[in-house]
Scaffold this motif. Sequence first.
Motif, mmCIF file in Angstrom:
data_model
loop_
_atom_site.group_PDB
_atom_site.id
_atom_site.type_symbol
_atom_site.label_atom_id
_atom_site.label_comp_id
_atom_site.label_asym_id
_atom_site.label_seq_id
_atom_site.Cartn_x
_atom_site.Cartn_y
_atom_site.Cartn_z
ATOM 1 N N THR A 101 0.757 -1.172 -0.123
ATOM 2 C CA THR A 101 -0.037 -0.077 -0.008
ATOM 3 C C THR A 101 0.814 1.048 0.002
ATOM 4 O OG1 THR A 101 -0.165 -0.018 2.314
ATOM 5 C CG2 THR A 101 -1.936 -1.150 1.068
ATOM 6 N N TYR A 102 2.132 1.045 0.415
ATOM 7 C CA TYR A 102 3.025 2.225 0.507
ATOM 8 C C TYR A 102 3.434 2.568 -0.820
ATOM 9 C CZ TYR A 102 7.203 5.020 1.104
ATOM 10 O OH TYR A 102 8.077 5.996 0.855
ATOM 11 N N SER A 136 0.435 3.743 -3.230
ATOM 12 C CA SER A 136 -0.522 4.934 -2.989
ATOM 13 C C SER A 136 0.707 5.972 -3.256
ATOM 14 C CB SER A 136 -0.638 5.105 -1.372
ATOM 15 O OG SER A 136 0.573 4.906 -0.527
ATOM 16 N N GLY A 137 1.687 5.755 -3.980
ATOM 17 C CA GLY A 137 2.732 6.836 -4.415
ATOM 18 C C GLY A 137 3.526 6.991 -3.204
ATOM 19 N N LYS A 154 3.239 7.288 0.074
ATOM 20 C CA LYS A 154 2.222 7.723 1.107
ATOM 21 C C LYS A 154 2.888 7.361 2.566
ATOM 22 C CE LYS A 154 -1.921 10.162 2.218
ATOM 23 N NZ LYS A 154 -3.403 10.158 1.943
ATOM 24 N N GLU A 155 3.614 8.147 3.254
ATOM 25 C CA GLU A 155 3.847 7.802 4.754
ATOM 26 C C GLU A 155 2.828 7.066 5.511
ATOM 27 O OE1 GLU A 155 7.193 6.818 7.442
ATOM 28 O OE2 GLU A 155 7.147 7.514 5.448
ATOM 29 N N THR A 156 1.763 7.577 5.410
ATOM 30 C CA THR A 156 0.599 7.121 6.324
ATOM 31 C C THR A 156 -0.069 5.704 5.882
ATOM 32 O OG1 THR A 156 -0.875 8.511 5.116
ATOM 33 C CG2 THR A 156 -0.019 9.387 7.441
ATOM 34 N N HIS A 157 0.369 5.348 4.742
ATOM 35 C CA HIS A 157 0.013 4.132 4.145
ATOM 36 C C HIS A 157 1.265 3.030 4.228
ATOM 37 C CE1 HIS A 157 -3.770 5.903 3.563
ATOM 38 N NE2 HIS A 157 -3.490 6.072 2.176
ATOM 39 N N SER A 158 2.209 3.419 5.174
ATOM 40 C CA SER A 158 3.136 2.154 5.372
ATOM 41 C C SER A 158 3.260 1.662 6.651
ATOM 42 C CB SER A 158 4.626 3.146 5.160
ATOM 43 O OG SER A 158 4.734 3.880 6.179
ATOM 44 N N ASP A 179 -9.065 9.775 8.998
ATOM 45 C CA ASP A 179 -7.741 9.798 8.431
ATOM 46 C C ASP A 179 -6.917 8.504 9.043
ATOM 47 O OD1 ASP A 179 -8.445 11.553 6.519
ATOM 48 O OD2 ASP A 179 -7.238 13.237 7.655
ATOM 49 N N SER A 234 -6.351 4.903 7.343
ATOM 50 C CA SER A 234 -4.855 4.567 6.943
ATOM 51 C C SER A 234 -4.861 3.079 7.618
ATOM 52 C CB SER A 234 -3.833 5.180 7.855
ATOM 53 O OG SER A 234 -2.505 4.770 7.853
#
Length: 441
Positions: free
Chosen positions: A37-38, A41-42, A44-48, A69, A73
């Motif tokens: 997902t990181y 999602s391009g 995106k830190e919150t999806h790591s 949010d 996540s």
Amino acid sequence: MTTKEQRIIQEEFKNRMNEDELLNCMRCGFCLPSCPTYVESGFKETHSPRGRIALMKAVADGLIEPDADVERSLDLCLGCRACEPVCPSGVKYGHLLEEARDIINQNKKHSLSAKTVRNLVFNELFPHQKRIRAATGLLGFYQRSGLQSFARKTGMLKWLPENLVTMEKVLPEVPTMKEMKNRPSYFSASGVPKKKAAFFTGCLMDTMFLETNNATLRLLQLAGCEILIPEDQACCGALHGHSGEKQSAKELAKRNIEAFENLDVDYIITNAGGCGAFLIDYGHLLQDDPQWADRARDFSAKLKDISEVLYELDFHKNVKLELPSQVITYQDSCHLRNAMKTANAPRTLLKAISGIEFTEMKDADRCCGSAGIYNIVESEMSMQILDHKMVHAKSANAAAIVTANPGCLLQMKLGIEREELSGKVNAVHIADLLLEAAGEK
């Protein structure tokens, strides 16, 4: 989510989240390339994993509110646990994720529709194998009665989301109710018994994928195992544990421990990576329950995947395995690899088959996007992950993609259908392929 709900959730994070485990994350970033997902999602830190742990810690410390949010996540995480093997600190991310999801889901108000669906799935369906069998029987009636043909010809299915329409095409042919009910509870070994095993049948594995369960049982017989099948076993609880229904997962775990603990067996065997990863974690799930903690650890200590047992018993050396000339590749079940630590055994078994050429798929250890019901509730991200997976699958130029988990199997069949490769490439469970190679299918 109301302010009151947020306050309760924040307090629960403070009291229930493992502070040591949260602090164990060094924020080094080794987990980032392994997180689907990181990447998707391009970056995106919150999806790591690192970002999600930081969010959990911030909520527990009262620095941020557990708002939409934060919930988003956590929901977007596949729970594949690919971050755990690469973590130098050994952070048990999967445990943190399950606890955080449980806190949020048990303390927020769900809409009436969501509450109804959750009650139906988690309370009324999956804890009751007879109901799962009945529901699967309805699917079988749909397939055999002509309704499926009618629905396809008339275009009725177009009202469903695109991925569900494709999923309908790749569902296996469901066995009859008679076939699902009339399976013995004991199987003798072929030849001299080497080991005694108990088989965890699973929910969908013992209904929709009954043929694969039967193949697994036959392989164990050929390997020299006596097999017992406890009739009072239950769903493993993985779906509940991953979806914020931890208490229900604990109750299911206790039912399974009771069903298996008095059997004098060497192994408890599963053939589904997703189930196995949750079953082997019963010791953690029930660690705070003094009446069950040791019993849970004893249960998990005997748990093994079918491929590990076959490998240990030298099945690939003692049974002639042969297939027509073809290229095959293997897609890891995330939970089998990352939680059960099983990656070498299935590959060794496959490479022992005469006539085949085994080709390692690039990023075979990367999640396919199935993740239980993730491909239904998070369809967009799931299909994005699957599309990238199919790039590597096609590059392997394989006639068969072998998997070790029912969700992965359906997801790969879905990818084959989406890429218009049906008839050219097949997805198959390793148990079914090995039995065919042994000349018994």
